[in-house]
Enzyme design. Sequence first.
Site, short mmCIF file in Angstrom:
data_model
loop_
_atom_site.label_atom_id
_atom_site.label_comp_id
_atom_site.label_asym_id
_atom_site.label_seq_id
_atom_site.Cartn_x
_atom_site.Cartn_y
_atom_site.Cartn_z
N HIS A 124 0.87 -1.19 0.00
CA HIS A 124 0.00 0.00 0.00
C HIS A 124 0.91 1.24 0.00
O HIS A 124 2.02 1.19 0.55
CB HIS A 124 -0.83 -0.05 1.28
CG HIS A 124 -1.93 0.96 1.37
ND1 HIS A 124 -1.70 2.25 1.79
CD2 HIS A 124 -3.26 0.86 1.11
CE1 HIS A 124 -2.86 2.89 1.79
NE2 HIS A 124 -3.81 2.09 1.39
N ASP A 201 2.86 -4.83 8.17
CA ASP A 201 1.64 -4.04 7.97
C ASP A 201 0.48 -5.03 8.04
O ASP A 201 0.24 -5.79 7.10
CB ASP A 201 1.71 -3.34 6.61
CG ASP A 201 0.40 -2.64 6.26
OD1 ASP A 201 -0.60 -2.82 6.99
OD2 ASP A 201 0.37 -1.92 5.24
N GLN A 204 -4.62 -5.46 6.77
CA GLN A 204 -5.60 -6.35 6.13
C GLN A 204 -5.53 -7.77 6.68
O GLN A 204 -6.07 -8.70 6.07
CB GLN A 204 -5.38 -6.37 4.61
CG GLN A 204 -5.56 -5.04 3.93
CD GLN A 204 -7.00 -4.54 3.94
OE1 GLN A 204 -7.94 -5.29 4.24
NE2 GLN A 204 -7.19 -3.28 3.62
N LYS A 227 -10.70 -0.85 10.18
CA LYS A 227 -10.78 -2.03 9.31
C LYS A 227 -11.07 -3.29 10.10
O LYS A 227 -11.17 -4.37 9.55
CB LYS A 227 -9.48 -2.19 8.53
CG LYS A 227 -9.25 -1.10 7.51
CD LYS A 227 -7.94 -1.31 6.78
CE LYS A 227 -7.44 -0.07 6.09
NZ LYS A 227 -8.10 0.18 4.80
N CYS A 365 -4.72 2.45 -3.79
CA CYS A 365 -3.49 2.93 -3.15
C CYS A 365 -2.33 1.96 -3.33
O CYS A 365 -1.45 1.85 -2.47
CB CYS A 365 -3.69 3.21 -1.66
SG CYS A 365 -4.85 4.51 -1.33
N1 PMP Z 1 -1.84 -0.88 4.58
C1 PMP Z 1 -2.77 -1.61 3.97
C2 PMP Z 1 -2.40 -2.98 3.48
C3 PMP Z 1 -4.05 -1.09 3.81
O1 PMP Z 1 -4.98 -1.82 3.19
C4 PMP Z 1 -4.34 0.21 4.29
C5 PMP Z 1 -5.72 0.83 4.13
N2 PMP Z 1 -6.30 0.64 2.86
C6 PMP Z 1 -3.34 0.92 4.94
C7 PMP Z 1 -2.11 0.34 5.06
C8 PMP Z 1 -3.57 2.29 5.49
O2 PMP Z 1 -4.49 2.23 6.52
P1 PMP Z 1 -5.13 3.60 7.10
O3 PMP Z 1 -5.63 4.36 5.93
O4 PMP Z 1 -6.22 3.11 7.99
O5 PMP Z 1 -4.05 4.30 7.85
#
Ligand code: PMP
Length: 407
Positions: A124, A201, A204, A227, A365
């Site tokens: 991401h 990270d 997910q 999430k 993203c």
């Molecule tokens: N890492 C991953 C794998 C994600 O899916 C996301 C959110 N789509 C993020 C980081 C960022 O999370 P947040 O926007 O809640 O800070």
Amino acid sequence: ARKLDIAQLRSDFPILQTQVYGKPLVYLDNAATTQKPSAVIQAMNDYYTQYNSNIHRGVHYLSQKATAEYELVRKKVQGFINAEHLHEVIFTKGTTESINLVASCFGRKFLRPGNSIIVSAMEHHSNIVPWQMACEEHGAELRVAPMNEKGELLLEEFERMLDETVKLVSVTYVSNTLGTVNPVKEMIELAHGQGIPVLVDAAQAIQHMPVDVQELDADFLAFSGHKMYGPTGIGVLYGKEKWLQQIPPYQGGGDMIKTVTFEKTTYNDLPLKFEAGTPAIAEGIGLGAAIDYLQHLGMANIAETEAQLLAYTTEALQEVKGLRFIGEAESKAASISFLVGNTHPFDVGEILDKHGIAVRTGHHCTEPIMHYYGIPGTVRASLAFYNTTEEIDKLVAAIQKAAMLLS
Ligand code: PMP
């Protein structure tokens, strides 16, 4: 593992009883954010209606009650991820802030010209850009562990990259776009073999499977409350004590200090050293309620229920003529990306929307993944345990219609 009673559980989520365009909502955008059970909404409401107060310094009843409730959540997080120490749980705004914290503070302490950081090809943006910024600041290099067409990391390539320039590896547990579940435990073992720490990270992963930081031996692990059925604005950074002790604070302000004079400030102990300012109190309390909710269901049961739904969905989508999956890893969690014939993902998403079906379209993203496959984006259906096979049938029927309309 036991299969969850989905019909029953759905009544815990008020929004799942609502309609869009006069049609029952089919919410398949859970990787972006999950819906919230009443228990979470109620916990935040209780805080604001019964004991709203600032925490950590109050002598009065409300402040002490709020502090106790908020700090109890730290304990819940510790249990949820099996952290060895309570003070290894740092509250942040979310995964993005957790990763920025480590990139900034670890970078300042340990990154020098000629060093490098490794991320993977499926990160991401929030696990790419903070490292680019840190590398730029300290004259270090960002290196990328490659993947194959199925969306699986190449472990041997990764192992070969672990040379003496590497100061840290930062990798996603589950890809939000491809659904790939990466072998992070093996990757951590390989990195530790070379004395290199690893940030996971888990944005997910945390909502889909049991996550045990000690079992993984992760050095850092980041996730977001929103999430995992909790509120926005709250997240977690887990860090091993030995790293959190060594790296400097992130932001300066109240709560993170022991004493302040104009000449010199001494910093607070963990975890407050990394928690400057009034935190997201209501959101923290909401996160605690989300953890209670998930633990009541059982993460192993959630994983089992979602695995069955994922299998059902994958099979059902295979019936759609011209549908191409993006991401076909052997080990996948609940995100399914695809393209339909030559149609643009956005057009498909718009038609699905008119059927009351919420999916996400675009690069999610993860622009580098789109560059890798040479595509503008994907349609992504991301599942949660509360989704039903009937909803998947509606998705498939609507995609068939979209394919006809757009061809
Ligand atoms: N890492 C991953 C794998 C994600 O899916 C996301 C959110 N789509 C993020 C980081 C960022 O999370 P947040 O926007 O809640 O800070």
